[in-house]
Structure formats: C-alpha cells, structure tokens
Design a protein around this motif. Structure first.
Motif, short mmCIF file in Angstrom:
data_model
loop_
_atom_site.label_atom_id
_atom_site.label_comp_id
_atom_site.label_asym_id
_atom_site.label_seq_id
_atom_site.Cartn_x
_atom_site.Cartn_y
_atom_site.Cartn_z
N ILE A 5 0.79 -1.33 0.01
CA ILE A 5 0.14 -0.10 -0.09
C ILE A 5 0.95 1.37 0.09
O ILE A 5 1.85 1.30 0.90
N LEU A 6 0.67 2.30 -0.77
CA LEU A 6 1.46 3.58 -0.97
C LEU A 6 0.51 4.50 -0.61
O LEU A 6 -0.68 4.71 -1.15
N LEU A 27 5.20 -3.78 -10.79
CA LEU A 27 4.67 -4.10 -9.38
C LEU A 27 3.37 -3.13 -9.02
O LEU A 27 3.34 -2.24 -9.52
N ASP A 28 2.28 -4.12 -8.84
CA ASP A 28 1.21 -3.33 -8.51
C ASP A 28 0.73 -3.13 -7.27
O ASP A 28 0.87 -3.68 -6.49
N LEU A 29 0.71 -1.48 -7.09
CA LEU A 29 0.52 -1.23 -5.65
C LEU A 29 -0.97 -0.78 -5.46
O LEU A 29 -1.56 -0.43 -6.28
N GLU A 30 -1.46 -0.98 -4.20
CA GLU A 30 -2.49 -0.35 -3.66
C GLU A 30 -2.35 1.37 -3.34
O GLU A 30 -1.54 1.47 -2.47
N PHE A 31 -3.05 2.13 -4.11
CA PHE A 31 -2.72 3.48 -3.79
C PHE A 31 -3.95 4.11 -2.98
O PHE A 31 -5.15 3.92 -3.17
N ARG A 32 -3.37 4.73 -1.94
CA ARG A 32 -4.59 5.40 -0.80
C ARG A 32 -4.11 7.01 -0.78
O ARG A 32 -2.91 7.17 -0.27
N GLU A 33 -4.89 7.63 -1.41
CA GLU A 33 -4.71 9.05 -1.34
C GLU A 33 -4.93 9.82 0.01
O GLU A 33 -5.76 9.26 0.82
N ASP A 59 3.27 0.78 3.02
CA ASP A 59 2.91 -0.53 4.05
C ASP A 59 3.09 -1.70 3.27
O ASP A 59 2.06 -1.77 2.46
N ASP A 60 3.98 -2.26 3.17
CA ASP A 60 4.32 -3.63 2.75
C ASP A 60 3.95 -4.91 3.73
O ASP A 60 4.86 -5.51 4.39
#
Length: 221
Positions: A5-6, A27-33, A59-60
């Motif tokens: 999570i970025l 790499l596929d990240l989950e992006f949280r604004e 957050d990995d």
C-alpha cells in the motif's frame, strides 16, 4: 499476499517517483490518497506510520517505510527481477546513490522552498535567488549527463525516475532552456518517451504546476 500500500498524493514528486519505479518493475501497488489539506497526514493513525507526516509512506504487509528513495530501493530489492534499475556493482550503485542524494538534498529541496513559500506562507514574490538555485541545479544535472544518456550511466536507473519526477515539476517554475541545458533537455525528452510516463508522472506534474502558478496569480491580485 496483499499488495503493498502506498499512501500519498499524485501531485507530489516523491510520490510519483515511487509510482514510476513500481511501474518500471511491473509491481502493482494499492494507492491510498492522503488529503493533506484536511490534515489526514496528521491523524494519529497516519502519524503512527509516519511521525514526520510526509508522503509517500509504504505499508508492505505491515512493514512501514517512509521517504521515497528508501521506498524505491526497498521495492527494487524485494520485487525487481534484475538489478538493471539499481545495480549491485558497488561503483555503479554508488553513482546511482549519489544522484538520489542530489535529488533529495539539492534538487527537490530547492523546488520545495519555492512551493512552500507560495502555498504555506502565501507569498507570491519568489526571490530571484531561489529561482537561480533551481537553475544551478539544472546545470548540475546537465553536467551529469555530459558523457551518458542517463544520470548515472548508459541505461536508465531509479535515479532517472526519481529526478524526472522532480524536474518535470520544477520546469513549471523555472523553464529548462534547451540551449543552455542541452543534455538535460534531451534527457527529459528521453524520459517523457516512456510508455507510462504521461499517465503516472506527466499529467500530475502539470496539475502541480497549474496549482502553484494559479496560487501565485491569485495572491498577486
């Protein structure tokens, strides 16, 4: 395994540098604004992850890492299939590291000084000295590129991806003169030709530039 999570905002150059590196290694990240305007970065939950209340934060699977350069080197070490973007050879890696330190210690610092003055101090009158500082940074980049197409050698590394995120934003405040900085100008075009550049970096750099310049115009009314 869950996606890393970025946390961040798209207009932030350091956040975009992480997104560029993630894309480069597939790499596929989950992006949280994170809404900085409403103070989401200063909530107890976020401060527990990042006491400096900055973006980006990664957050990995419970492993928390702050600072864009720390994040990208971690992602390369854990998820990249080869070392082309961050060589294991000590000398080649040292050159990449030097360019990363230049980005965080010189280039981005000088850009941030201008943005902070406008957005946080509501002062649109940018001293010529600050503009000259950015121009000087362009000169250093141009020199780095004298003998190679990329910042630390013949092929692209994470240093290029991080520095283009910053430079593409800075050029909205101090234009990159192609005659004065021919190597830098050619490198920027080279980076802009990446198939994922515009979607991940280009359009968001333009948004940041428009926002800052719009604020300057508003304050000068």
């Amino acid at each position: 395994m869950p996606k890393p999570i970025l946390y961040g905002i798209y207009v932030s150059p350091p956040v975009r540098s992480v997104l560029l590196v993630a894309k480069a290694i597939g790499l596929d990240l989950e992006f949280r604004e994170v809404n900085l305007g409403s103070g989401e970065n200063k909530t107890p939950e976020y401060l527990e992850k990042n006491p400096q209340h900055t973006v980006p934060t990664l957050d990995d699977n419970g492993n928390i890492i702050c600072d864009s350069h720390a994040i990208v080197t971690y992602l390369i070490g854990k998820y990249a299939t080869d070392d082309s973007l961050y060589p294991k050879d000590l000398y080649k890696r040292a050159l990449v590291d030097q360019r990363l330190h230049f980005d965080s210690g010189v280039l981005f610092v000088r850009l941030r000084a201008i943005i902070r003055q406008v957005l946080y101090q509501n002062n649109p009158n940018i001293p010529q000295e600050k503009l000259d500082d950015l121009s000087e940074a362009y000169g250093f980049l141009d020199t780095f590129l004298t003998k190679s197409q990329y910042l630390s050698g013949p092929s692209m590394t994470i240093a290029d991806l991080c520095c283009i995120a910053t430079t593409s934003s800075a050029q909205g405040l101090v234009a990159v003169d192609s005659k004065k900085y021919p190597n830098l100008s050619a490198w920027m075009k080279r980076m802009e030709s990446l198939p994922y550049y515009e979607e991940i970096n280009g359009k968001h750099a333009k948004q940041l530039i428009a926002f800052v310049n719009g604020k300057i115009a508003e304050l000068k009314k």
